[in-house]
Design a protein around this motif. Structure first.
Motif, short mmCIF file in Angstrom:
data_model
loop_
_atom_site.label_atom_id
_atom_site.label_comp_id
_atom_site.label_asym_id
_atom_site.label_seq_id
_atom_site.Cartn_x
_atom_site.Cartn_y
_atom_site.Cartn_z
N GLU A 69 97.66 36.55 99.09
CA GLU A 69 98.35 37.83 98.92
C GLU A 69 97.40 39.01 99.08
N LYS A 70 96.12 38.76 98.90
CA LYS A 70 95.10 39.76 99.14
C LYS A 70 93.90 39.07 99.78
N ASN A 71 93.03 39.85 100.38
CA ASN A 71 91.85 39.26 101.01
C ASN A 71 90.90 38.75 99.95
N ASN A 72 90.66 37.43 99.95
CA ASN A 72 89.82 36.79 98.94
C ASN A 72 88.38 36.62 99.38
N GLY A 73 88.11 36.75 100.67
CA GLY A 73 86.77 36.48 101.18
C GLY A 73 86.66 35.04 101.64
N ALA A 74 85.69 34.78 102.51
CA ALA A 74 85.59 33.49 103.19
C ALA A 74 85.37 32.32 102.22
N ILE A 75 84.50 32.50 101.22
CA ILE A 75 84.16 31.38 100.33
C ILE A 75 85.36 30.97 99.49
N ALA A 76 86.02 31.95 98.86
CA ALA A 76 87.19 31.64 98.03
C ALA A 76 88.32 31.07 98.88
N GLU A 83 90.72 22.45 98.21
CA GLU A 83 91.49 21.93 97.08
C GLU A 83 92.85 21.39 97.52
N LYS A 84 93.40 21.93 98.60
CA LYS A 84 94.69 21.47 99.11
C LYS A 84 94.56 20.24 100.00
N ALA A 85 93.34 19.95 100.47
CA ALA A 85 93.14 18.88 101.45
C ALA A 85 93.49 17.52 100.87
N LYS A 86 94.28 16.76 101.61
CA LYS A 86 94.71 15.42 101.19
C LYS A 86 93.88 14.32 101.85
N GLY A 87 93.15 14.65 102.89
CA GLY A 87 92.44 13.64 103.66
C GLY A 87 91.20 13.08 102.98
N LYS A 88 90.82 11.91 103.39
CA LYS A 88 89.58 11.27 102.94
C LYS A 88 88.38 11.98 103.55
N TYR A 89 88.60 12.54 104.75
CA TYR A 89 87.55 13.26 105.47
C TYR A 89 87.98 14.70 105.72
N PHE A 180 79.28 19.84 95.49
CA PHE A 180 79.17 21.24 95.89
C PHE A 180 79.90 22.15 94.91
N ASP A 181 79.23 23.23 94.52
CA ASP A 181 79.76 24.14 93.50
C ASP A 181 80.27 25.43 94.16
N TYR A 182 81.55 25.45 94.50
CA TYR A 182 82.13 26.64 95.13
C TYR A 182 82.11 27.83 94.18
N ASP A 183 82.31 27.58 92.90
CA ASP A 183 82.32 28.69 91.93
C ASP A 183 80.96 29.39 91.88
N LEU A 184 79.88 28.62 91.98
CA LEU A 184 78.55 29.22 92.02
C LEU A 184 78.37 30.03 93.29
N ALA A 185 78.83 29.49 94.42
CA ALA A 185 78.71 30.21 95.69
C ALA A 185 79.46 31.53 95.65
N ILE A 186 80.63 31.53 95.01
CA ILE A 186 81.41 32.77 94.88
C ILE A 186 80.72 33.75 93.94
N LYS A 187 80.26 33.23 92.80
CA LYS A 187 79.59 34.08 91.80
C LYS A 187 78.33 34.73 92.38
N GLU A 188 77.54 33.95 93.12
CA GLU A 188 76.29 34.46 93.68
C GLU A 188 76.49 35.19 95.01
#
Length: 323
Positions: A69-76, A83-89, A180-188
């Motif tokens: 609904e708003k621009n979240n930026g590339a990392i978010a 998180e939505k991905a259903k695949g094994k790869y 991989f810590d996406y929350d850290l990448a977003i925070k930093e």
């Protein structure tokens, strides 16, 4: 519909000129495995949103939208799609790049299925230069890049680690979710996520390289990692250094790796200081070299002088332009 074996994550924002080519290159894949396409549309202000909605309407069993609904930026945006991905790869394809090999997915999944100790497989790209319309073919091979395989974590921590091309990767989702810590990448506010993601995968598994061209990477005039602005170069350089420092601590890298990363950081910093005309930044680099007993060559001494004194910089630029 069978559950997808693979999820293709497409991050896009204001790419109305390119997104259709990117999506077509995915949908034209000849693959015996079921796959889904998750398009993260980050509230574009051009026609990108309308285009991806049309693709989802025409391919309801394969193309799924993740709309913001708003621009979240590339990392978010990327995190939400993962998180939505259903695949094994998982594969990545940015909205301005496209795949060249219709068997890309088949080749990569076949390899990973047969080699459980490998977490990621990647290949080479062509570079398309938007400004000139020219294409550099088989970039790694044409530049004589010897791409390491197997346990490559230490290779990725070297000064020039960009031999893994994001548009060509296929990797195990479990490694991303576990390490991989996406929350850290977003925070930093890291300037990129692909490189640290490769580090996590490479520390916990092997990496395979296929010496074939799988994708075309579109080089635009301005991007986070490719810019003419010295200030933006400094921000990217500092951000990349911070990522490396984070992973040095995370995986307790050797002293040799630490020293090599620090030395490269300050040598590049000196060049950026020259372009900025920032004498204090140049002196910071020179002080590091002296403190650690590192060689300072003539060119670097001139860069430091040019950064501190505008007349010297003008003379150096004049000589370089004449050369």
């Amino acid at each position: 519909m069978p559950s997808p074996v693979l999820s293709v994550v497409v991050i896009t924002y204001n790419q109305e000129k390119y997104i259709a080519q990117a999506l077509d290159s995915i949908l034209h894949q000849k693959c015996s495995y079921a796959y889904e396409v998750i398009v993260g549309e980050d509230c574009s202000i051009d026609a990108t949103g309308d285009i991806v909605k049309e693709y989802a309407k025409n391919h309801p069993d394969k193309v799924f939208l993740s709309l913001n609904e708003k621009n979240n930026g590339a990392i978010a945006n990327e995190k939400k799609c993962i998180e939505k991905a259903k695949g094994k790869y998982i594969c990545f394809l940015e909205g301005d790049d496209y795949w060249m090999d219709e068997l890309k997915l088949q080749k990569q999944i076949d390899f990973l299925e047969a080699n459980p100790d490998y977490g990621l497989v990647h290949a080479d790209v062509d570079h398309y230069y938007e400004a000139t319309g020219k294409t550099e073919h088989h970039v790694n091979r044409s530049n004589h890049v010897k791409v390491p395989e197997g346990a490559i974590f230490n290779d990725l921590m070297k000064p020039d680690p960009f031999f893994i091309k994001p548009a060509t990767v296929c990797f195990r989702k479990e490694l991303v979710r576990q390490y991989f810590d996406y929350d850290l990448a977003i925070k930093e506010n890291w300037p990129l996520t692909d490189f640290p993601l490769w580090l996590d995968i490479a520390f916990h598994s092997k990496v395979h390289y296929i010496d074939e061209v799988f994708a075309t990477y579109r080089l635009l005039n301005e991007s986070a990692s490719r810019t003419q602005s010295p200030k933006k170069k400094l921000r990217f350089h500092n951000g990349l250094y911070h990522i490396k420092q984070t992973y040095i601590a995370k995986y307790k890298a050797s002293d040799a790796i630490k020293l090599a990363i620090d030395e490269n950081y300050y040598r590049v910093l000196l060049k950026i200081a020259y372009n900025l005309g920032d004498g204090l930044l140049a002196q910071k680099a020179i002080n590091y070299f002296k403190t650690h007993g590192l060689n300072i060559n003539l060119n670097e001494k001139l860069l430091a002088l040019g950064a501190e004194h505008k007349p010297v910089k003008s003379i150096l630029n004049f000589i370089r332009n004449k050369a």
